[in-house]
Design a protein around this motif. Structure first.
Motif, PDB file in Angstrom:
ATOM      1  N   SER A  83       1.075  -1.319  -0.153  1.00  9.41           N
ATOM      2  CA  SER A  83       0.552   0.231   0.370  1.00  9.41           C
ATOM      3  C   SER A  83       0.786   1.491   0.301  1.00  9.41           C
ATOM      4  CB  SER A  83      -1.161  -0.011   1.111  1.00  9.41           C
ATOM      5  OG  SER A  83      -1.755   1.232   1.348  1.00  9.41           O
ATOM      6  N   ILE A  84       0.379   1.833  -0.932  1.00 11.44           N
ATOM      7  CA  ILE A  84       1.212   3.344  -1.475  1.00 11.44           C
ATOM      8  C   ILE A  84       0.212   4.106  -0.425  1.00 11.44           C
ATOM      9  CG2 ILE A  84       2.693   4.632  -2.479  1.00 11.44           C
ATOM     10  CD1 ILE A  84       3.638   2.481  -4.925  1.00 11.44           C
ATOM     11  N   ASP A  85       0.899   5.492   0.310  1.00 10.10           N
ATOM     12  CA  ASP A  85       0.159   6.488   0.119  1.00 10.10           C
ATOM     13  C   ASP A  85       0.407   7.967  -0.285  1.00 10.10           C
ATOM     14  OD1 ASP A  85      -1.303   8.191   1.299  1.00 10.10           O
ATOM     15  OD2 ASP A  85      -0.226   8.958   3.262  1.00 10.10           O
ATOM     16  N   ALA A  86      -0.545   8.088  -1.109  1.00 12.22           N
ATOM     17  CA  ALA A  86      -0.001   9.076  -2.832  1.00 12.22           C
ATOM     18  C   ALA A  86      -0.629   9.819  -1.819  1.00 12.22           C
ATOM     19  CB  ALA A  86      -0.311   8.504  -3.714  1.00 12.22           C
ATOM     20  N   THR A  87      -1.083  10.620  -0.893  1.00 13.25           N
ATOM     21  CA  THR A  87      -1.718  11.730  -0.703  1.00 13.25           C
ATOM     22  C   THR A  87      -0.743  13.024  -0.758  1.00 13.25           C
ATOM     23  OG1 THR A  87      -3.044  10.727   1.501  1.00 13.25           O
ATOM     24  CG2 THR A  87      -3.142  13.200   1.461  1.00 13.25           C
ATOM     25  N   GLY A  88      -1.359  14.502  -1.735  1.00  9.84           N
ATOM     26  CA  GLY A  88      -0.938  15.214  -2.025  1.00  9.84           C
ATOM     27  C   GLY A  88       0.508  14.682  -3.170  1.00  9.84           C
ATOM     28  N   HIS A  89       0.288  13.635  -3.461  1.00  9.65           N
ATOM     29  CA  HIS A  89       0.513  13.239  -4.902  1.00  9.65           C
ATOM     30  C   HIS A  89       0.137  13.360  -6.363  1.00  9.65           C
ATOM     31  CE1 HIS A  89       3.754  12.685  -1.811  1.00  9.65           C
ATOM     32  NE2 HIS A  89       4.858  12.918  -2.524  1.00  9.65           N
ATOM     33  N   VAL A  90       0.366  13.394  -7.477  1.00 10.41           N
ATOM     34  CA  VAL A  90      -0.256  13.038  -8.372  1.00 10.41           C
ATOM     35  C   VAL A  90       0.257  12.228  -8.897  1.00 10.41           C
ATOM     36  CG1 VAL A  90       0.153  13.419 -10.831  1.00 10.41           C
ATOM     37  CG2 VAL A  90      -0.088  15.695  -9.632  1.00 10.41           C
ATOM     38  N   VAL A  91      -0.397  11.551  -9.216  1.00 10.57           N
ATOM     39  CA  VAL A  91      -0.160   9.370  -9.796  1.00 10.57           C
ATOM     40  C   VAL A  91      -0.513   9.641 -11.229  1.00 10.57           C
ATOM     41  CG1 VAL A  91      -0.907   7.347  -9.486  1.00 10.57           C
ATOM     42  CG2 VAL A  91      -0.926   8.604  -7.133  1.00 10.57           C
ATOM     43  N   THR A  92       0.366   9.500 -12.034  1.00 12.33           N
ATOM     44  CA  THR A  92      -0.047   9.789 -14.010  1.00 12.33           C
ATOM     45  C   THR A  92       0.959   8.200 -14.073  1.00 12.33           C
ATOM     46  OG1 THR A  92       0.212  11.016 -15.194  1.00 12.33           O
ATOM     47  CG2 THR A  92       1.975  10.648 -14.203  1.00 12.33           C
ATOM     48  N   ALA A  93       0.941   7.764 -15.689  1.00 16.55           N
ATOM     49  CA  ALA A  93       1.585   6.989 -15.980  1.00 16.55           C
ATOM     50  C   ALA A  93       3.182   7.942 -16.004  1.00 16.55           C
ATOM     51  CB  ALA A  93       1.312   7.340 -17.687  1.00 16.55           C
ATOM     52  N   GLY A  94       3.370   6.416 -16.047  1.00 16.99           N
ATOM     53  CA  GLY A  94       5.194   6.246 -16.845  1.00 16.99           C
ATOM     54  C   GLY A  94       5.871   7.137 -17.377  1.00 16.99           C
ATOM     55  N   PHE A  95       6.901   7.819 -16.859  1.00 22.06           N
ATOM     56  CA  PHE A  95       7.043   8.704 -18.461  1.00 22.06           C
ATOM     57  C   PHE A  95       8.144   8.019 -19.287  1.00 22.06           C
ATOM     58  CE2 PHE A  95       7.874  12.108 -14.724  1.00 22.06           C
ATOM     59  CZ  PHE A  95       6.583  12.491 -15.531  1.00 22.06           C
ATOM     60  N   ILE A  96       8.057   8.491 -20.623  1.00 26.28           N
ATOM     61  CA  ILE A  96       7.943   7.431 -21.819  1.00 26.28           C
ATOM     62  C   ILE A  96       9.129   7.982 -23.164  1.00 26.28           C
ATOM     63  CG2 ILE A  96       7.523   6.420 -24.210  1.00 26.28           C
ATOM     64  CD1 ILE A  96       4.644   5.624 -22.608  1.00 26.28           C
ATOM     65  N   ASP A  97      10.840   7.929 -22.171  1.00 26.32           N
ATOM     66  CA  ASP A  97      11.742   8.671 -23.411  1.00 26.32           C
ATOM     67  C   ASP A  97      12.609   7.709 -24.822  1.00 26.32           C
ATOM     68  OD1 ASP A  97      14.189  10.212 -23.609  1.00 26.32           O
ATOM     69  OD2 ASP A  97      14.185  10.909 -21.573  1.00 26.32           O
ATOM     70  N   THR A  98      12.237   8.702 -25.368  1.00 26.50           N
ATOM     71  CA  THR A  98      12.174   8.078 -26.807  1.00 26.50           C
ATOM     72  C   THR A  98      13.996   8.208 -27.853  1.00 26.50           C
ATOM     73  OG1 THR A  98      11.236  10.300 -28.173  1.00 26.50           O
ATOM     74  CG2 THR A  98       9.835   8.215 -27.653  1.00 26.50           C
ATOM     75  N   HIS A  99      14.728   9.028 -26.590  1.00 25.37           N
ATOM     76  CA  HIS A  99      15.614   9.417 -27.523  1.00 25.37           C
ATOM     77  C   HIS A  99      16.539   9.680 -25.667  1.00 25.37           C
ATOM     78  CE1 HIS A  99      18.049  13.008 -29.616  1.00 25.37           C
ATOM     79  NE2 HIS A  99      19.231  12.164 -29.089  1.00 25.37           N
ATOM     80  N   HIS A 100      17.404   7.866 -25.643  1.00 21.78           N
ATOM     81  CA  HIS A 100      18.219   8.169 -24.134  1.00 21.78           C
ATOM     82  C   HIS A 100      19.539   7.089 -25.038  1.00 21.78           C
ATOM     83  CE1 HIS A 100      18.670   6.884 -20.189  1.00 21.78           C
ATOM     84  NE2 HIS A 100      17.891   7.420 -20.021  1.00 21.78           N
ATOM     85  N   HIS A 101      20.225   7.828 -24.791  1.00 22.98           N
ATOM     86  CA  HIS A 101      21.589   6.780 -25.376  1.00 22.98           C
ATOM     87  C   HIS A 101      22.060   5.547 -23.783  1.00 22.98           C
ATOM     88  CE1 HIS A 101      21.631   9.195 -28.574  1.00 22.98           C
ATOM     89  NE2 HIS A 101      21.749  10.353 -28.291  1.00 22.98           N
TER      90      HIS A 101
END
Ligand SMILES: [Zn+2]
Length: 560
Positions: free
Chosen positions: A76-94
């Motif tokens: 269980s993660i308490d995310a009070t006061g936090h944003v919960v969103t989709a993980g970031f996708i990076d298309t240009h990462h060497h």
């Protein structure tokens, strides 16, 4: 371009039906136990424009419930006061193929780092090497640069290579005969056919498309080569992602826009998905207008930016040679040596370029200071860090256990995504917009290119894959700077990250020994699709239908 979602949708219905059968109750019931629950967070989903406080229930790697009802789970993660969103996708990462590079980006909220600009060679083995051993999701495009090295420099490159290897391979090309043929030599039709055939094999094996550092090979690549390289990927309906051909500073500067228009014209002719890497040069606004107009007509085309005014590159690159750097409106005092953190001069440049032509430097472009706050607001322009290979002061690759302060190089490697969240806060850019740039738009365009693994990511919705980032919108920030010793300071204000439902960042620390990453890949095909070019036949086929014209306006006779 219409997104084909039917197979996925059917998969979802089957999954939900099985779930109801097993548990005897619907989604979101209080009596269910989930693998992980994220409670009381502000859930933001740019695709549906949803923004509200909810509980999120995850089972078997999937977001099963987003509900106002109370739910419980094994974790269980308490995310009070936090944003919960989709993980970031990076298309240009060497650094996407390197464990330390992935670790630093997990702290920055990235669940799917991929190098679609420089790319990978020996793609099939590259995927196999990461199967069951990778903490983030992983994907590869075929590298135009490495395939040029193999054919034109005669370098075998028998093992998989990616962004972690490019400095070593570039140095090897200089060491062989002083001429980096991959950068400056034009291919004969036979050499081009060999290269295209080799790239076709990577696509047959499931590569996401073709990645091209065209700008580093500007004098070596003809327009014929560029078009046909794009075409090999277009034969499979797959993308071409590229650093554009030209950089310069005529008055007014037109080179970068012309470089973009070349690739856009090819992409439109081939109806090909297209990413323009870091559209951050003079005239970027013209390029964005073209991309927007084409999207309005159904073309799957977009661009990236990284949120820094300084770039980073190898010191031996053609466009920073003494005859060329003035064309950028820059000189060697705009260059920073990451080992000292100090600005360089011509003398220092001459010394380093002779010793180590693939040494990675930082190059600062003042005009970008004015443009950066604008990029945060451009629709469909995605955040992609151009993260550099993670090396220490001696130029050696870092491994998973190395500390963050061991990294020596551009801070974009560690701070890109958190920096955009901080800049959005400071510039009053809505979270919905900046999150679309960090996750949804990349997933949308890659999904529209037929990559099914991306059609179920980049969204925080029921039945989507549980790649999730939890961050504090008031405090999230980048911490990496250009000062020596501070280059690799990880982002903060991102206490939890999940990949495929597994917690990989817990209490702001990356978890050791978990490997939930999944391959982002097309299915392998049984046969390749490449047909060799023959210059004579090529021209004949192109011209044949014109004589006589089908519409009767001209005939072979009257045209003479
Ligand atoms: Zn790059």
């Amino acid at each position: 371009m219409v997104q084909i979602r039917t197979p996925i949708a059917i998969g979802r219905i089957v999954a939900v039906a099985a779930f109801v059968f097993l548990t005897g109750c619907g989604n979101g019931g209080a009596q269910e136990t989930f693998d992980v629950v994220i409670l009381n967070g502000r859930v933001i989903d740019p695709e549906t424009m949803f923004d509200g406080v909810r509980n999120v229930g995850i089972r078997n790697g999937t977001i099963v419930s987003i509900t106002e009802e109370s739910i419980s789970g094994s974790e269980s993660i308490d995310a009070t006061g936090h944003v919960v969103t989709a993980g970031f996708i990076d298309t240009h990462h060497h650094g996407a193929g390197n464990p330390w590079g992935v670790k630093a980006s997990l702290r920055d909220g990235v669940t799917t780092p991929m190098d679609l600009e420089l790319g990978t060679i020996n793609v099939d083995q590259w995927y196999a090497d990461r199967d069951g051993k990778w903490v983030a999701n992983y994907g590869a495009a075929a590298s135009h640069e490495f395939h040029r090295m193999r054919v034109l420099d005669g370098m075998p490159i028998a093992e998989p290579a990616d962004g972690a290897d490019f400095a070593r391979l570039r140095n090897e090309s200089y060491d062989r005969d002083d001429t980096p043929d991959w950068a400056v030599t034009r291919a004969s039709i036979d050499q081009l056919n060999q290269m295209l055939s080799n790239i076709d094999e990577e696509l047959r094996a499931g590569a996401l498309g073709i990645a091209s550092t065209t700008g580093y090979m500007a004098n070596g690549i003809t327009t014929l080569e560029l078009y046909n390289v794009q075409k090999v990927a277009a034969n499979y309906g797959r993308l071409y992602a590229s650093h554009v051909r030209l950089l310069g500073n005529s008055n007014p500067p037109t080179e970068a826009t012309l470089g973009a228009f070349e690739q856009i014209a090819n992409g439109v002719a081939l109806n090909q998905p297209l990413i323009l890497s870091h559209n951050n040069n003079f005239g970027w606004w013209e390029v964005e207008e073209h991309l927007q107009a084409l999207r309005d007509r159904g073309y799957n085309v977009w661009s990236e930016y990284y949120p820094y005014t300084c770039g980073s590159s190898t010191i031996g690159s053609e466009f920073v040679k003494p005859d060329n750097i003035g064309q950028l409106g820059l000189d060697y005092t705009d260059m920073i040596d990451p080992r000292t953190g100090e600005n360089m001069n011509r003398e220092v440049y001459d010394r380093i370029v002779a010793e180590d032509p693939a040494y990675i430097i930082v190059l600062c472009i003042p005009a970008r200071e004015e443009w950066l706050p604008m990029w945060l607001q451009v629709p469909h322009m995605t955040v992609a860090g151009d993260q550099m290979p993670p090396v220490n002061e001696a130029g050696e690759l870092l491994s998973w256990d190395d500390p963050y302060d061991a990294y020596n190089g551009h801070p974009r490697t560690v701070g890109t995504h958190a920096k955009t969240l901080r800049l959005a806060r400071e510039n009053n850019v809505p979270l919905m917009q900046i999150l679309a740039q960090n996750s949804y738009w990349a997933a949308k365009h890659l999904g529209d290119a037929g990559i099914e693994d991306m059609q179920v990511r980049g969204r925080i919705q029921e039945n989507m894959v549980a790649d999730i980032v939890v961050f504090d919108p008031e405090t999230v920030t980048d911490n990496g700077t250009y000062t020596v010793g501070e280059n690799g300071r990880p982002s903060t204000g991102i206490p939890y990250v999940l990949v495929n439902g597994t917690i990989v960042v817990r209490d702001s620390q990356v978890v050791d020994g978990v490997y939930p990453g999944q391959a982002i890949r097309y299915p392998q095909e049984s046969a390749g699709r490449f047909e060799p070019l023959d210059r004579d036949i090529y021209l004949e086929e192109l011209l044949a239908p014109a004589f006589p014209f089908d519409d009767g306006i001209g005939t072979a006779e009257s045209d003479r």
